[in-house]
Design an enzyme around this catalytic site. Structure first.
Site, short mmCIF file in Angstrom:
data_model
loop_
_atom_site.label_atom_id
_atom_site.label_comp_id
_atom_site.label_asym_id
_atom_site.label_seq_id
_atom_site.Cartn_x
_atom_site.Cartn_y
_atom_site.Cartn_z
N THR A 152 -5.31 3.82 -7.76
CA THR A 152 -5.47 2.60 -8.30
C THR A 152 -6.51 2.68 -9.60
OG1 THR A 152 -5.53 1.81 -5.97
CG2 THR A 152 -6.94 0.56 -7.76
N ARG A 180 1.95 -4.43 3.10
CA ARG A 180 0.88 -3.49 3.47
C ARG A 180 -0.13 -3.79 2.18
NH1 ARG A 180 -1.91 0.05 0.24
NH2 ARG A 180 -3.15 1.56 1.68
N1 ASP Z 1 -6.36 2.60 -2.76
C1 ASP Z 1 -4.97 2.29 -3.12
C2 ASP Z 1 -4.51 1.65 -1.82
O1 ASP Z 1 -4.70 2.24 -0.74
C3 ASP Z 1 -4.16 3.32 -3.48
C4 ASP Z 1 -4.99 4.47 -4.44
O2 ASP Z 1 -6.03 3.96 -4.98
O3 ASP Z 1 -4.52 5.33 -4.59
O4 ASP Z 1 -3.51 0.88 -1.85
#
Ligand code: ASP
Length: 320
Positions: A152, A180
């Site tokens: 993210t 999700r």
């Molecule tokens: N935290 C994000 C999620 O679970 C993914 C990530 O940051 O890698 O959607």
């Protein structure tokens, strides 16, 4: 004084653009939005915006969050399809009196009415990643489950007026179930900002980051007097310990934070977590961090590492 800190090397171009704005006394909200839009628009970053990796039904589903540290206003969208800049929709929602968090069809209706740009967010390259992964799973007889390839973009910052913002944007976990939602659009978990104290944002396994409301926890720890670095380390180490104790495993947990004095911190439980910092006294810089004896040691990424990073991201991709 102004400053920004962001998760992952992919934030570099965006932070560089935003730092010019901040240098000219621009607002942190505009700077963060501009920086995240740059990441969303770049097709070779496969975990955010255009070119993001799809869910198990081969749809790109996007989440984003935004918090204004002056007013504590929040806005977020989750599970939206085919809008170019989810972070801008989240920012706009943060200015509404009610209905600040919208999901799926409702979020898309709002974005459409507000005139946000529609765009098919599934690229040919993301389709190849999807098909290759499906093949791999068939060959290895693996069941369909979320897969690595998620990162993210999260940014926090402060402008010369002392206003702070925290914001995120992501396509979430590759091969996630339709619908999700991870931590990224959840205030307190993926992002949190309070201009009187500081701001934080997270990346990693959303299902685990949410168990510690980790961004709020970091801001809370800074409010008790901890430096951003100590607050990040304390929050990551504590959550990881709890997860290991209670469940026997802990997912990836990485965080960055800044306080109202413009000091910054970062902590992680993975190897070579990268992040970007720019402040009124420091040009945009990529760091790699690793945990040694419970403390994270940050090292500047070399030119060679950065070149290699871009080459890998943009390397031709063939269907297996
Ligand atoms: N935290 C994000 C999620 O679970 C993914 C990530 O940051 O890698 O959607």
């Amino acid at each position: 004084m102004w400053g920004m800190i962001a998760t992952w090397t992919m934030a570099l171009e965006g932070v560089t653009l935003a730092s010019q704005l901040l240098q000219e006394n621009g607002e942190i909200g505009q700077a963060v939005e501009k920086a995240i839009c740059a990441v969303e628009d770049f097709p070779f970053y496969k975990s955010v915006g255009y070119g993001g990796l799809p869910n198990e039904e081969m749809q790109v589903e996007l989440d984003a969050g935004y918090m204004d540290g002056d007013t504590l206003d929040i806005g977020a969208v989750a599970g939206i399809h085919d809008f170019a800049n989810p972070v801008s929709i989240a920012k706009k929602l943060s200015g509404e009196m009610l209905n600040n968090i919208l999901v799926g069809a409702g979020a898309e209706k709002y974005a459409h009415k507000q005139g946000f740009e529609r765009k098919n967010m599934l690229t040919d390259r993301a389709k190849i990643h999807y098909k290759n992964r499906l093949k791999e799973m068939e060959e290895e007889q693996l069941e369909m489950k979320p897969y690595r390839g998620h990162d993210t973009v999260g940014m926090v910052g402060i402008d010369t007026q002392g206003s702070m913002v925290s914001a995120t944007s992501t396509s979430g976990l590759f091969m996630k179930k339709a619908g999700r939602v991870g931590d990224s659009p959840i205030a307190g978990s993926g992002f949190y900002a309070d201009s009187e104290v500081g701001a934080a944002t997270a990346t990693g396994l959303g299902e685990d980051l949410m168990k510690g409301c980790i961004s709020y926890e970091i801001v809370h720890l800074m409010n008790t007097g901890l430096s951003p670095q100590a607050a990040c380390e304390t929050a990551v180490n504590h959550l990881e310990k709890q997860l290991l104790k209670r469940k026997g495993s802990a997912g990836d947990l990485s965080v960055v934070a800044m306080n109202a004095q413009g000091e910054w911190g970062c902590a992680t439980n993975i190897e070579n977590f990268s992040f970007v910092v720019a402040t009124s006294t420091q040009a945009p810089t990529v760091y790699l961090t690793n945990r040694v004896d419970g403390h994270c040691v940050h090292e500047k990424a070399s030119e060679e590492w950065l070149k290699n990073y871009m080459t890998t991201r943009m390397a031709p991709l063939e269907e297996k």
